[in-house]
Design a protein around this motif. Structure first.
Motif, short mmCIF file in Angstrom:
data_model
loop_
_atom_site.label_atom_id
_atom_site.label_comp_id
_atom_site.label_asym_id
_atom_site.label_seq_id
_atom_site.Cartn_x
_atom_site.Cartn_y
_atom_site.Cartn_z
N LEU A 47 -55.43 -9.33 -38.64
CA LEU A 47 -54.75 -10.48 -39.09
C LEU A 47 -53.47 -10.03 -40.00
N PRO A 48 -52.47 -10.94 -40.25
CA PRO A 48 -51.59 -10.45 -41.13
C PRO A 48 -51.85 -10.84 -42.63
N PRO A 49 -51.55 -10.29 -43.56
CA PRO A 49 -51.74 -10.65 -44.89
C PRO A 49 -51.24 -11.99 -45.23
N LEU A 50 -52.12 -12.71 -45.82
CA LEU A 50 -51.62 -14.06 -46.51
C LEU A 50 -51.21 -14.04 -47.79
N PRO A 51 -50.09 -15.05 -48.09
CA PRO A 51 -49.45 -15.07 -49.37
C PRO A 51 -50.61 -15.63 -50.31
N PRO A 52 -50.36 -15.22 -51.76
CA PRO A 52 -51.31 -15.99 -52.69
C PRO A 52 -51.20 -17.39 -52.62
N PRO A 53 -52.50 -18.01 -53.02
CA PRO A 53 -52.55 -19.42 -53.26
C PRO A 53 -51.74 -19.88 -54.31
N PRO A 54 -51.26 -21.17 -54.35
CA PRO A 54 -50.79 -21.75 -55.54
C PRO A 54 -51.53 -21.78 -56.72
N VAL A 55 -51.13 -21.72 -58.04
CA VAL A 55 -51.85 -21.69 -59.45
C VAL A 55 -52.78 -22.80 -59.32
N THR A 56 -52.36 -23.97 -58.93
CA THR A 56 -53.07 -25.26 -58.95
C THR A 56 -54.42 -25.24 -58.02
N PHE A 57 -54.45 -24.02 -57.10
CA PHE A 57 -55.93 -23.94 -56.28
C PHE A 57 -56.47 -23.05 -56.96
N LEU A 58 -55.95 -22.27 -57.72
CA LEU A 58 -56.88 -21.22 -58.66
C LEU A 58 -57.53 -21.81 -59.68
N LEU A 59 -56.97 -23.01 -60.20
CA LEU A 59 -57.63 -23.57 -61.18
C LEU A 59 -58.83 -24.73 -60.85
#
Length: 88
Positions: A47-59
């Motif tokens: 599978l291709p690498p995914l971009p990092p999630p937005p900061v709001t999802f990390l919070l």
């Protein structure tokens, strides 16, 4: 004066253990676990690498944890039920 015998009685019966219909571990659940485990091992290199999630999802997990801690330590509206001993 009547005295009641209030001892607890337990019915102990042997239940068969194994891969039966009443067991939690079935052949189907083992097959699903094996399929998920193998797909987690085989698919990531293809599978291709995914971009990092937005900061709001990390919070989001942090906000949920703070909410759960607040609810755990907040007082309830239920009245406290005191249990008295039946025997002096």
């Amino acid at each position: 004066m009547r005295v009641h015998d209030q001892r607890l009685r337990f019915d102990v019966t042997d239940k068969p253990m194994g891969l039966t219909g009443s067991s939690f571990i079935t052949a189907r659940s083992i097959a699903v676990l094996l399929f998920v485990s193998l797909s987690l091992l085989i698919l990531p290199p293809f599978l291709p690498p995914l971009p990092p999630p937005p900061v709001t999802f990390l919070l989001l997990p942090l906000i949920l944890m703070i909410l759960l801690i607040f609810l755990a330590f907040s007082p309830s509206n239920e009245p406290s039920l005191a249990v008295e001993s039946l025997y002096p």
